[in-house]
Design a protein around this motif. Structure first.
Motif, PDB file in Angstrom:
ATOM      1  N   LEU A   1       0.819  -1.209   0.000  1.00  0.00           N
ATOM      2  CA  LEU A   1       0.000   0.000   0.000  1.00  0.00           C
ATOM      3  C   LEU A   1       0.856   1.263   0.000  1.00  0.00           C
ATOM      4  O   LEU A   1       0.543   2.244  -0.684  1.00  0.00           O
ATOM      5  CB  LEU A   1      -0.911  -0.004   1.225  1.00  0.00           C
ATOM      6  N   LEU A   2       1.969   1.242   0.733  1.00  0.00           N
ATOM      7  CA  LEU A   2       2.777   2.450   0.902  1.00  0.00           C
ATOM      8  C   LEU A   2       3.882   2.597  -0.126  1.00  0.00           C
ATOM      9  O   LEU A   2       4.327   3.702  -0.400  1.00  0.00           O
ATOM     10  CB  LEU A   2       3.404   2.471   2.298  1.00  0.00           C
TER      11      LEU A   2
ATOM     12  N   SER B   1      -6.949   0.416  -6.867  1.00  0.00           N
ATOM     13  CA  SER B   1      -7.373   0.392  -5.467  1.00  0.00           C
ATOM     14  C   SER B   1      -7.732   1.797  -5.016  1.00  0.00           C
ATOM     15  O   SER B   1      -6.887   2.696  -5.021  1.00  0.00           O
ATOM     16  CB  SER B   1      -6.259  -0.182  -4.582  1.00  0.00           C
ATOM     17  N   ARG B   2      -8.985   1.969  -4.618  1.00  0.00           N
ATOM     18  CA  ARG B   2      -9.420   3.295  -4.151  1.00  0.00           C
ATOM     19  C   ARG B   2      -8.708   3.675  -2.861  1.00  0.00           C
ATOM     20  O   ARG B   2      -8.377   4.841  -2.639  1.00  0.00           O
ATOM     21  CB  ARG B   2     -10.937   3.281  -3.934  1.00  0.00           C
ATOM     22  N   LEU B   3      -8.437   2.704  -1.997  1.00  0.00           N
ATOM     23  CA  LEU B   3      -7.742   2.989  -0.743  1.00  0.00           C
ATOM     24  C   LEU B   3      -6.322   3.477  -1.009  1.00  0.00           C
ATOM     25  O   LEU B   3      -5.859   4.442  -0.390  1.00  0.00           O
ATOM     26  CB  LEU B   3      -7.713   1.728   0.129  1.00  0.00           C
ATOM     27  N   SER B   4      -5.613   2.821  -1.940  1.00  0.00           N
ATOM     28  CA  SER B   4      -4.253   3.229  -2.274  1.00  0.00           C
ATOM     29  C   SER B   4      -4.223   4.639  -2.851  1.00  0.00           C
ATOM     30  O   SER B   4      -3.400   5.469  -2.460  1.00  0.00           O
ATOM     31  CB  SER B   4      -3.643   2.241  -3.271  1.00  0.00           C
ATOM     32  N   LEU B   5      -5.139   4.922  -3.761  1.00  0.00           N
ATOM     33  CA  LEU B   5      -5.196   6.261  -4.355  1.00  0.00           C
ATOM     34  C   LEU B   5      -5.504   7.316  -3.298  1.00  0.00           C
ATOM     35  O   LEU B   5      -4.901   8.401  -3.296  1.00  0.00           O
ATOM     36  CB  LEU B   5      -6.252   6.295  -5.456  1.00  0.00           C
ATOM     37  N   THR B   6      -6.411   7.003  -2.382  1.00  0.00           N
ATOM     38  CA  THR B   6      -6.793   7.964  -1.346  1.00  0.00           C
ATOM     39  C   THR B   6      -5.631   8.264  -0.413  1.00  0.00           C
ATOM     40  O   THR B   6      -5.350   9.432  -0.092  1.00  0.00           O
ATOM     41  CB  THR B   6      -7.984   7.424  -0.535  1.00  0.00           C
ATOM     42  N   ILE B   7      -4.921   7.215   0.019  1.00  0.00           N
ATOM     43  CA  ILE B   7      -3.795   7.409   0.938  1.00  0.00           C
ATOM     44  C   ILE B   7      -2.691   8.244   0.298  1.00  0.00           C
ATOM     45  O   ILE B   7      -2.181   9.201   0.899  1.00  0.00           O
ATOM     46  CB  ILE B   7      -3.246   6.042   1.397  1.00  0.00           C
TER      47      ILE B   7
END
Length: 323
Positions: free
Chosen positions: A12-13, A20-26
């Motif tokens: 992710l980092l 991935s919406r979470l990856s883009l958001t972070i």
């Protein structure tokens, strides 16, 4: 479970997964915090704004530092899940990498402010280094750093030649002008400053040779400066072009493999998009490469349906059963 969680954090980092919406958001949040923090650091140097918005700037600084600290700790914790940093000293090897050092520098200013009596002006300047974290989220900046690393030897040679030229030109202008202008060219450091400004083709105009020999030397130095500036620019342009071609060729190979005998399904699109993001290929370049590959496949199919001798299209007649 810990291993699975650490692996997820590492993926992710250490990379932006556009699917991935979470990856883009972070990554969007982290990039936005970097920009906001740098803007606050710049505005904080204005005395009136620093007094009026002191609390706001302090809150933003504390929030950004807390988030960057959590990010740094998670990156170090999840580093062993990257094969490059596996093993006993994997985390230490990761911490010594340039980008990891930048992440550490990004969180140090606040801790230095709390635990030392260091000058606040120094703290402000160090906080500006957080902008280097932005290279992680910019493909163009990442490509630039890669090219610099690849061409480090050539840049070293060019820098050595530039240093020699600076010293020689400073010595020549010192011999020509130190008697006529003892205030401007009274020593080699002053002449070296003039040489740097002249070779860089900036020409402040605050120091000008007045002797005939000094003017001749200044003219030669100025003309040489144009060539010296052009050498690194040419090296960079050639290196960028080579790296972009290499990435396009790598993507073309991946796309040809994915499209070989397959339709452009959603699964194939996702795999190609992953390769595109990994190589930093733009949407226009990717679409052009895919179109070229599909055209080649189409022409190849047409060749298979033609006579290998006369190249005329083959006609197939379907006979009725029993004929």
């Amino acid at each position: 479970m810990e291993r699975t969680l650490r692996s997820k954090v590492q993926n992710l980092l250490h990379g932006v997964d556009r699917q991935s919406r979470l990856s883009l958001t972070i990554h969007l949040i982290l990039a936005s915090l970097i920009v906001i923090n740098v803007i606050c650091v710049i505005l904080d140097t204005v005395h009136e704004l620093a007094e009026q918005f002191f609390i706001l700037f302090l809150v933003i600084e504390l929030i950004c530092t807390a988030i960057f600290t959590v990010e740094y700790v998670l990156r170090v914790w999840s580093a062993p899940d990257n094969p490059e940093f596996s093993g006993k000293w994997g985390r230490l090897r990761y911490m010594l990498r340039p980008m990891a050092m930048v992440d550490l520098i990004a969180i140090l200013p606040v801790f230095l402010l709390f635990f030392t009596s260091i000058d606040l002006r120094f703290i402000r300047i160090v906080r500006l280094l957080r902008l280097l974290k932005f290279t992680r989220y910019s493909t163009g900046l990442e490509l630039m750093l890669m090219v610099f690393r690849q061409q480090m030897g050539i840049f070293g040679a060019a820098s050595a030649a530039l240093a020699c030229m600076l010293v020689f030109s400073a010595g020549a202008i010192y011999l020509a002008e130190h008697e006529a202008q003892p205030d401007a060219f009274g020593n080699l450091p002053s002449a070296l400053y003039w040489s740097v400004i002249t070779l860089a083709t900036v020409g402040y105009g605050d120091v000008v040779p007045i002797t005939a020999l000094g003017k001749v030397i200044a003219s030669l130095i100025s003309l040489t400066g144009i060539g010296i500036v052009a050498v690194p620019a040419g090296i960079l342009a050639s290196a960028f072009s080579s790296e972009l071609r290499r990435r396009e060729d790598a993507y073309r190979q991946q796309a040809a493999h994915q499209l070989s005998g397959k339709r452009l399904t959603e699964a194939v699109r996702r795999r190609l998009r992953s390769h595109q993001d990994e190589l930093g290929i733009s949407d226009e370049q990717a679409q052009s490469i895919i179109s070229d590959i599909r055209d080649i496949h189409h022409d190849h199919e047409d060749d298979l349906l033609s006579c290998p001798h006369c190249h005329k299209p083959l006609r197939f007649e379907v006979s009725e059963p029993g004929e």
